[in-house]
Design an enzyme around this catalytic site. Structure first.
Site, PDB file in Angstrom:
ATOM      1  N   ARG A  92     -10.816  -6.226 -18.416  1.00 30.49           N
ATOM      2  CA  ARG A  92     -11.583  -6.064 -17.175  1.00 30.49           C
ATOM      3  C   ARG A  92     -12.134  -4.637 -17.120  1.00 30.49           C
ATOM      4  NH1 ARG A  92      -9.909  -4.667 -11.165  1.00 30.49           N
ATOM      5  NH2 ARG A  92     -11.933  -4.999 -10.214  1.00 30.49           N
ATOM      6  N   HIS A 137     -17.487  -0.773  -8.960  1.00 32.75           N
ATOM      7  CA  HIS A 137     -16.141  -0.254  -8.681  1.00 32.75           C
ATOM      8  C   HIS A 137     -16.302   1.166  -8.133  1.00 32.75           C
ATOM      9  CE1 HIS A 137     -11.669  -0.831  -9.876  1.00 32.75           C
ATOM     10  NE2 HIS A 137     -11.709   0.285  -9.188  1.00 32.75           N
ATOM     11  N   GLU A 182     -12.567  -4.312  -4.340  1.00 33.41           N
ATOM     12  CA  GLU A 182     -11.885  -3.833  -3.129  1.00 33.41           C
ATOM     13  C   GLU A 182     -12.813  -3.201  -2.097  1.00 33.41           C
ATOM     14  OE1 GLU A 182      -8.578  -1.288  -3.965  1.00 33.41           O
ATOM     15  OE2 GLU A 182      -7.508  -2.818  -5.100  1.00 33.41           O
ATOM     16  N   ASN A 322      -6.228  -8.195  -6.388  1.00 31.04           N
ATOM     17  CA  ASN A 322      -5.506  -6.973  -6.719  1.00 31.04           C
ATOM     18  C   ASN A 322      -4.289  -6.918  -5.818  1.00 31.04           C
ATOM     19  OD1 ASN A 322      -7.752  -6.484  -8.274  1.00 31.04           O
ATOM     20  ND2 ASN A 322      -8.375  -4.611  -7.206  1.00 31.04           N
ATOM     21  N   TYR A 324      -0.449  -4.935  -5.326  1.00 38.66           N
ATOM     22  CA  TYR A 324       0.468  -3.901  -5.800  1.00 38.66           C
ATOM     23  C   TYR A 324       1.800  -3.883  -5.059  1.00 38.66           C
ATOM     24  CZ  TYR A 324      -3.296  -1.593  -8.436  1.00 38.66           C
ATOM     25  OH  TYR A 324      -4.282  -1.290  -9.338  1.00 38.66           O
ATOM     26  N   GLU A 392      -5.639  -6.808 -10.760  1.00 41.74           N
ATOM     27  CA  GLU A 392      -4.945  -5.519 -10.794  1.00 41.74           C
ATOM     28  C   GLU A 392      -3.526  -5.706 -10.304  1.00 41.74           C
ATOM     29  OE1 GLU A 392      -6.631  -1.987  -8.971  1.00 41.74           O
ATOM     30  OE2 GLU A 392      -8.658  -2.623  -9.514  1.00 41.74           O
TER      31      GLU A 392
HETATM   32  C1  GOI Z   1      -6.825   0.097  -6.779  1.00 38.98           C
HETATM   33  O1  GOI Z   1      -6.774   0.313  -5.404  1.00 38.98           O
HETATM   34  C2  GOI Z   1      -8.157   0.483  -7.338  1.00 38.98           C
HETATM   35  O2  GOI Z   1      -8.989  -0.638  -7.518  1.00 38.98           O
HETATM   36  C3  GOI Z   1      -8.054   1.254  -8.629  1.00 38.98           C
HETATM   37  O3  GOI Z   1      -9.284   1.838  -8.920  1.00 38.98           O
HETATM   38  C4  GOI Z   1      -6.942   2.274  -8.528  1.00 38.98           C
HETATM   39  O4  GOI Z   1      -6.888   3.106  -9.641  1.00 38.98           O
HETATM   40  C5  GOI Z   1      -5.651   1.500  -8.406  1.00 38.98           C
HETATM   41  O5  GOI Z   1      -5.684   0.657  -7.303  1.00 38.98           O
HETATM   42  C6  GOI Z   1      -4.415   2.395  -8.274  1.00 38.98           C
HETATM   43  O6  GOI Z   1      -4.456   3.124  -7.104  1.00 38.98           O
HETATM   44  C7  GOI Z   1       1.055   6.701   2.611  1.00 38.98           C
HETATM   45  C8  GOI Z   1      -0.859   0.635   6.111  1.00 38.98           C
HETATM   46  C9  GOI Z   1      -0.230   6.978   3.027  1.00 38.98           C
HETATM   47  C10 GOI Z   1      -1.906   1.500   6.301  1.00 38.98           C
HETATM   48  C11 GOI Z   1       1.415   5.381   2.431  1.00 38.98           C
HETATM   49  C12 GOI Z   1      -0.081   0.788   4.992  1.00 38.98           C
HETATM   50  C13 GOI Z   1      -1.132   5.951   3.279  1.00 38.98           C
HETATM   51  C14 GOI Z   1      -2.148   2.515   5.385  1.00 38.98           C
HETATM   52  C15 GOI Z   1       1.018   3.070   2.498  1.00 38.98           C
HETATM   53  C16 GOI Z   1       0.589   1.939   3.069  1.00 38.98           C
HETATM   54  C17 GOI Z   1      -2.827   3.075   1.430  1.00 38.98           C
HETATM   55  C18 GOI Z   1      -5.456   0.154  -4.863  1.00 38.98           C
HETATM   56  C19 GOI Z   1      -4.182   3.214   0.730  1.00 38.98           C
HETATM   57  C20 GOI Z   1      -5.452  -0.205  -3.444  1.00 38.98           C
HETATM   58  C21 GOI Z   1      -5.721   1.774  -0.349  1.00 38.98           C
HETATM   59  C22 GOI Z   1      -3.805   2.549  -1.536  1.00 38.98           C
HETATM   60  C23 GOI Z   1      -5.845   0.604  -1.305  1.00 38.98           C
HETATM   61  C24 GOI Z   1      -3.958   1.399  -2.500  1.00 38.98           C
HETATM   62  C25 GOI Z   1      -2.896   3.697   2.778  1.00 38.98           C
HETATM   63  C26 GOI Z   1       0.552   4.377   2.705  1.00 38.98           C
HETATM   64  C27 GOI Z   1      -0.299   1.788   4.128  1.00 38.98           C
HETATM   65  C28 GOI Z   1      -0.726   4.657   3.138  1.00 38.98           C
HETATM   66  C29 GOI Z   1      -1.344   2.652   4.309  1.00 38.98           C
HETATM   67  N1  GOI Z   1      -4.331   2.144  -0.245  1.00 38.98           N
HETATM   68  N2  GOI Z   1      -5.317   0.954  -2.596  1.00 38.98           N
HETATM   69  N3  GOI Z   1      -1.631   3.660   3.416  1.00 38.98           N
END
Ligand code: GOI
Length: 484
Positions: A92, A137, A182, A322, A324, A392
């Site tokens: 991908r 992306h 995303e 995706n 995690y 992912e």
């Molecule tokens: C992918 O996004 C992406 O496509 C890739 O390019 C990337 O490399 C890969 O993932 C790896 O990252 C501390 C509720 C601060 C509200 C903890 C819950 C902020 C906000 C935990 C949970 C989390 C991955 C931000 C998808 C955005 C990180 C989406 C993962 C914000 C938190 C939370 C927090 C929260 N997300 N992202 N957040």
């Protein structure tokens, strides 16, 4: 000797009832243009909003940028050789819009950019590796940001023109397409939190406009594929979904509602429109109500016209998921109306993690393997898609070669995915681990590493070295079993 050992192990595990992934299961790994390519201003590439954002001091840890990244713009043959060495059968990757269209529009087409992806695809095909391609992306051409970026509904038309050029050039060889990766991350991190490009904090308003425009853009590209390419190319197109799983903190009805709202605001916000033709009802109701109390004469969540609903409904040929991590959530009795609206106020949910979940190097990422199986069941029951690809799933650390934490994470998640396939009958046809290589982790720069392959970012050669997890994953791929 090893061969007989593997055969013996297989016989033993079959007799012990070990589960096996389906025969033609697609096992692979993932990456994305800005995170791996480098070559940020080479051979006619235009600027993207991430080039500008990363070049702005203070935005990225250590002042890191994707200027060179893994240098995959020059080293793609090595990347393909590594995929092949690991026995993977799907890769991908994403296409950099400004590498092909320097200002985002079809007025200039950069042949060198087209050639790069042509060569990459040719190399993959020669190695019997299926390309799974993301059109976008996050590296939006700067010119289109200046025209309003994801807040301008006309972006859908620009995206359609770009998508057509991509389908025309690569569609004979690509059978799995993702339009946008995303959108929720761009809209929340880029337009609400302001910690991704374009770095705006227009809370409670831009996030919904961005989601609306993203859905219009996706639908535009989907229909272009449908009417102009599907008959001759026969591929599948979808919008990528980033979803987590949510547990209620208590047994109360309020916390059960908090779980449903969390699913709606994070996952249903895109899944409902493409599978059911409208926003989740909880979002429509809550945002309309709060907007009204704030004095607006309209909802901050844009209404779809009937025409838009039918344009967006049914635009997913498969689910690209995706996934995690999970969160524990609780109800917050509605936040009072204040001067500054936000998505968090609209959502009214508190969240945390279970203390037993192992923590990664990323503040938001904890390991809860059963979450992926619950989520797959939820998505199947709610949207009934014909097939899923997990595009992912991965773990971050600080880059050690003996990455036992990543192995434990993937072992847990893959076991649960296998249970979902075998015990729950869910049609998961592929899995692309995030990520093939250590790479540019957005605002975190190179401080957090997701790769199954280490990249030495201090070495001009960007030397790649297999981590323990790559060897472990390669074993899963060759046996189709988790613990051979
Ligand atoms: C992918 O996004 C992406 O496509 C890739 O390019 C990337 O490399 C890969 O993932 C790896 O990252 C501390 C509720 C601060 C509200 C903890 C819950 C902020 C906000 C935990 C949970 C989390 C991955 C931000 C998808 C955005 C990180 C989406 C993962 C914000 C938190 C939370 C927090 C929260 N997300 N992202 N957040």
């Amino acid at each position: 000797m090893l061969k007989y050992g593997v055969i013996l192990a297989c016989i033993l595990s079959i007799s012990l009832g070990a589960k096996t992934f389906p025969e033609n299961f697609l096992f692979g790994a993932a990456g994305a243009s800005y995170q791996i390519e480098g070559g940020w201003d080479e051979d006619g590439k235009g600027l993207s909003m991430w080039d500008v954002y990363a070049h702005t001091p203070g935005n990225i840890k250590n002042g890191d940028t994707g200027d060179i990244a893994c240098d995959s713009y020059h080293k793609y043959k090595e990347d393909v050789a590594l995929l092949k060495q690991l026995g993977l059968n799907v890769y991908r990757f994403s296409i950099s819009w400004p590498r092909i269209l320097p200002n985002g529009t079809p007025t200039q087409i950069n042949q060198a950019g087209l050639n790069y992806y042509k060569n990459l695809i040719k190399e993959l095909k020669a190695a019997d590796i299926e390309p799974l391609v993301t059109l976008y992306h996050w590296d939006l051409p700067l010119h289109l940001l200046e025209l309003g970026g994801w807040l301008n509904p006309r972006l859908a038309d620009y995206f359609g023109d770009y998508a057509r050029i991509v389908f025309e050039n690569f569609g004979d060889d690509v059978k799995y397409w993702i339009t946008l990766n995303e959108p929720g991350t761009t809209c929340t991190q880029g337009y609400e939190a302001g910690i991704h490009a374009p770095g705006l904090n227009l809370t409670g308003e831009a996030v919904y406009q961005c989601s609306y425009v993203s859905l219009l853009a996706h639908a535009k590209a989907y229909h272009i594929y449908d009417t102009e390419f599907r008959a001759k190319q026969g591929g599948k197109v979808t919008l990528n979904l980033a979803c987590g799983w949510y547990y209620p903190q208590t047994e109360s009805e309020e916390d059960a509602e908090a779980v449903r709202r969390s699913l709606d605001f994070n996952c249903g916000i895109y899944a409902d429109p493409i599978f059911k033709g409208n926003w989740p009802q909880s979002m429509i109701d809550r945002i309309r109500e709060r907007s009204k109390l704030e004095g607006y004469s309209f909802s901050r969540l844009p209404d779809f016209t009937e025409q838009e609903k039918s344009q967006i409904n049914g635009t997913a040929d498969y689910v690209s998921l995706n996934m995690y991590t999970s969160r524990v959530v609780w109800h917050i009795s509605d936040y009072p109306i204040g001067p500054i609206p936000s998505l968090d106020l609209d959502l009214s949910v508190g969240s945390g993690v279970d203390p037993s979940w192992p923590a990664s190097a990323s503040s938001w990422l904890f390991s809860d393997p059963p979450g992926v199986r619950y989520l797959l069941n939820y998505l199947r029951d709610t949207y009934n898609p014909s097939e899923f690809v997990i595009t992912e799933n991965g773990w971050s650390d600080v880059g050690d070669l003996d990455d036992q934490g990543r192995i434990a994470y993937w072992k847990g998640y893959l076991s649960n995915i296998l249970d979902a396939i075998v015990d729950d009958g869910i049609n998961v046809i592929g899995y692309t681990a995030w990520s093939l290589l250590d790479n540019f982790e957005w605002a975190e720069g190179y401080t957090q590493r997701f790769g199954m392959i280490q990249v030495d970012f201090n070495d001009p050669n960007r030397t790649r070295t297999l981590k323990s997890s790559a060897k472990w994953y390669s074993g899963v791929v060759s046996t189709g079993q988790i613990d051979p």
